[in-house]
Design a protein around this motif. Structure first.
Motif, mmCIF file in Angstrom:
data_model
loop_
_atom_site.group_PDB
_atom_site.id
_atom_site.type_symbol
_atom_site.label_atom_id
_atom_site.label_comp_id
_atom_site.label_asym_id
_atom_site.label_seq_id
_atom_site.Cartn_x
_atom_site.Cartn_y
_atom_site.Cartn_z
ATOM 1 N N VAL A 194 -2.482 10.725 1.708
ATOM 2 C CA VAL A 194 -2.377 10.497 3.144
ATOM 3 C C VAL A 194 -2.106 9.018 3.398
ATOM 4 C CG1 VAL A 194 -3.531 10.836 5.369
ATOM 5 C CG2 VAL A 194 -4.177 12.269 3.419
ATOM 6 N N ASP A 195 -1.160 8.733 4.278
ATOM 7 C CA ASP A 195 -0.865 7.348 4.654
ATOM 8 C C ASP A 195 -1.104 7.212 6.154
ATOM 9 O OD1 ASP A 195 0.250 4.818 5.239
ATOM 10 O OD2 ASP A 195 1.755 5.037 3.658
ATOM 11 N N GLU A 196 -1.881 6.227 6.539
ATOM 12 C CA GLU A 196 -2.155 6.057 7.980
ATOM 13 C C GLU A 196 -0.851 5.857 8.766
ATOM 14 O OE1 GLU A 196 -4.367 2.503 8.872
ATOM 15 O OE2 GLU A 196 -2.951 1.234 7.783
ATOM 16 N N ASP A 197 0.169 5.288 8.103
ATOM 17 C CA ASP A 197 1.456 5.076 8.790
ATOM 18 C C ASP A 197 2.004 6.379 9.373
ATOM 19 O OD1 ASP A 197 1.332 2.492 7.910
ATOM 20 O OD2 ASP A 197 3.060 2.595 6.560
ATOM 21 N N THR A 198 1.732 7.493 8.723
ATOM 22 C CA THR A 198 2.319 8.767 9.139
ATOM 23 C C THR A 198 1.243 9.797 9.496
ATOM 24 O OG1 THR A 198 2.516 9.320 6.788
ATOM 25 C CG2 THR A 198 4.511 8.517 7.871
ATOM 26 N N LYS B 239 0.826 -1.219 0.000
ATOM 27 C CA LYS B 239 0.000 0.000 0.000
ATOM 28 C C LYS B 239 0.855 1.261 0.000
ATOM 29 C CE LYS B 239 -2.015 -0.944 3.953
ATOM 30 N NZ LYS B 239 -1.273 -2.171 4.307
ATOM 31 N N SER B 240 1.777 1.327 0.960
ATOM 32 C CA SER B 240 2.589 2.543 1.064
ATOM 33 C C SER B 240 3.479 2.709 -0.157
ATOM 34 C CB SER B 240 3.447 2.507 2.334
ATOM 35 O OG SER B 240 2.616 2.496 3.478
ATOM 36 N N THR B 241 3.925 1.600 -0.715
ATOM 37 C CA THR B 241 4.771 1.670 -1.912
ATOM 38 C C THR B 241 4.003 2.301 -3.069
ATOM 39 O OG1 THR B 241 5.973 -0.287 -1.188
ATOM 40 C CG2 THR B 241 6.138 0.297 -3.523
#
Ligand code: ADP
Ligand code: MG
Length: 581
Positions: A361-365, A272-274
């Motif tokens: 937007v990424d939930e990781d950050t 996902k983040s990639t």
């Protein structure tokens, strides 16, 4: 006006100052005619350990001979300049290696260098090309043993190595057939990417990811394509596939991310983040072989993240945050030390002020409490005790105002209610699960209450009165510096850009640093708001080139978007802003 000297005269000066003290090198400043080009020695370093001397060569096109097709459009000139920068810097580095470390003398003696580009094709001032001339800017470590001038080494370098570099790097006829083909590919790749970006609005999409694209990178600090293990090339789900016809490649197919609210879901480690990072970087064009040549994103797309600790000056964050304890006014919100949620709110408001139309937007950050308040939390903590209106209750209102969101999410299914499109990453393969997500949302209602009302985002008009870093009588306070892509230094102030993730080249931070100083010294009038000032700056750069902000001639700039310039300005702790109330 001083008449230019010849290269023979330069050689004889170098012979004359051989074995003298390093200061005598100052005598070579000036302009020299060489066969086929002019050499400008713009700045001579004070000692062998100082930043190296700044040189320029200007090669007329009747010698350089770049064909008309390579110069015909701004996109092609940018790609040609980028290609020549790569070629010149690689040849210069090989030449410096060939001379052997230390053999050439003390410090940076004997080293010729030019900015070294990464994976992006960017507008640079290291090589300027037009129909008349090719100008290359580089630095030279003038040879010395200790502080004693090595005149014949200098003569070798300036009258031997430099002309050879010019011939090999800057003359079209010296390219082999293969090299000429790779120049053509460089230009066509950039041209296709620009055409693709221009086609996005007409297709109703905010980003395009081509089938066959390679998204993963080697590591967090190595942007080259992953080449180990099983790399899964990108393949669009059929329902999201679009076809675009490009000027050079012809028809290409890939996934279009529609306008509106798009979720990228899937299990941890499924890519996902990639995918999101590739979309973030799609605001730039990539070199052939990168894998992301046809991963292209709206130029108005901005990565949004939480950034606790940043300073905020007079932002209206009331769309997201109101009624802070102790009554802090969130319509004119300032802090030296924002929290996760207030920083993420400020990042969104400022991005939109700077013209952003797509939020990535990424939930990781992200700050969890900024993203979601679920039913149980709504029941436990009354709405009037919670200053935050979570993003989930604002994202549709933003979409109605033409601001799309692409959101990576693994943790909160509540977002299924607000999404237009849901893409699931499954072992690095995207699947369109929009219909299934609707079923799931209908079958498992969350029961959460919408807390957004019908409010719309307002962007306050903020007028900078001073950037505050320049101090009368303190010359050091107007010096600028860049620390890689991490920070810029304006006098005694440092702006942290580590969380401004779409700054990708140290040349951009150098440019932004000087752009802010220029903005303070020349454009700020106490009347224009931040976006107007940055637009003015953009017009001057478009008319006169990036050099317009440079305190002296050099080749270290890469163009940055207005959005990143605004991001730096907004993080400056000394800025003084008058909010038009
Ligand atoms: P997620 O955000 O879903 O947890 P990441 O995007 O961080 O997952 O990817 C996890 C790992 O998989 C990373 O090391 C990344 O480099 C690798 N990866 C991502 N996409 C691919 C792909 N298409 N092929 C091979 N490896 C990939
Ligand atoms: Mg992730």
């Amino acid at each position: 006006m001083k008449v230019a000297s010849t290269h023979n005269e330069l050689a004889s000066v170098l012979r004359r100052i051989d074995h003298r003290g390093y200061k005598a090198y100052q005598d070579i400043r000036g302009q020299y005619r060489f066969p086929g080009f002019d050499l400008h020695v713009d700045h001579v370093q004070a000692d062998p350990f100082a930043p190296p001397s700044r040189f320029r060569v200007r090669v007329p096109q009747n010698v350089a001979g770049f064909p008309d097709w390579s110069l015909a459009t701004p996109t092609r000139r940018v790609a040609l300049s980028d290609f020549l920068t790569r070629r010149f810097s690689a040849l210069a580095a090989a030449l410096s290696r060939g001379r052997g470390q230390g053999a050439a003398g003390t410090g940076k003696s004997g080293r010729i260098s030019m900015a070294r580009p990464g994976q992006e094709i960017l507008a640079r001032n290291s090589v300027l090309v037009d129909a008349n001339v090719v100008e290359a800017r580089f630095t030279v470590g003038l040879p010395a043993a200790g502080r004693t001038i090595l005149g014949s080494a200098a003569e070798d370098l300036i009258c031997g190595a430099v002309p050879r570099l010019v011939r090999e790097a800057l003359v079209f006829a010296s390219l082999s057939a293969t090299e000429a083909a790779s120049l053509e590919r460089h230009i066509k790749t950039a041209e296709d990417a620009d055409a693709l970006r221009a086609a996005l609005p007409g297709l109703g999409i905010v980003a395009f990811v081509a089938n066959g694209a390679i998204l993963p990178r080697r590591s967090g600090v190595d942007e080259r394509p992953l080449d180990r293990g099983n790399v899964v090339p990108f393949a669009s789900p059929p329902s999201l596939e679009v076809e675009v016809t490009l000027p050079n490649r012809g028809a290409v197919r890939g996934m279009g991310i529609p306008r509106g609210v798009t979720l990228i879901v899937g299990g941890g480690y499924h890519g996902k983040s990639t995918l999101l990072r590739a979309i973030e970087r799609g605001v730039y064009n990539h070199i052939p072989g990168d894998g992301r040549e046809l991963v292209v994103t709206s130029p108005l797309a901005v990565k949004i993240r939480a950034e606790d600790g940043r300073a905020v000056t007079e932002d209206d964050i009331s769309f997201f945050i109101t009624n802070l304890p102790f009554g802090a006014d969130t319509r004119h919100f300032s802090t030296e030390n924002a929290s996760g949620s207030t920083s993420q709110a400020a990042n969104i408001v400022e991005a939109i002020e700077a013209g952003a139309k797509v939020l990535l937007v990424d939930e990781d950050t992200s700050a969890t409490n900024f993203m979601i308040r679920d039913r149980r939390m709504q029941a436990l903590v009354a709405k009037d005790r919670e200053p935050i209106t979570p993003f989930i209750d604002r994202v549709r209102s933003l979409a109605e105002d033409g601001i799309s969101t692409v959101l990576v999410l693994g943790g909160s299914g509540d977002y299924l209610d607000v999404a237009d499109t849901v893409i699931m990453m499954d072992e690095y393969r995207p699947v369109d699960v929009t219909a299934r997500a609707r079923e799931v949302a209908a079958r498992f209602p969350t029961g959460r209450r919408f807390e957004g009302g019908d409010e719309r985002l307002r962007v306050a008009r903020r007028v900078p009165v001073s950037l505050g870093f320049a101090r009368v009588g303190d010359r050091r306070s107007t010096k600028t510096k860049a620390r890689g892509t991490d920070a810029i230094v304006l006098g005694h102030e440092e702006i942290d850009l580590r969380n401004v993730e779409q700054v990708v080249d140290p040349g951009q931070t150098r440019f932004i640093a000087d752009a802010l100083r220029y903005l303070e010294a020349r454009l700020l009038d106490g009347k224009a708001a931040i976006p107007e000032l940055i637009e003015r700056l953009g017009r001057e750069v478009a008319a006169h080139g990036m050099d317009v902000v440079a305190p002296y001639i050099h080749g270290d700039y890469c163009l940055a978007r207005p959005i990143e310039i605004a991001a730096a300005l907004n993080r400056l702790r000394t800025i003084e802003v008058r909010a038009a109330r």
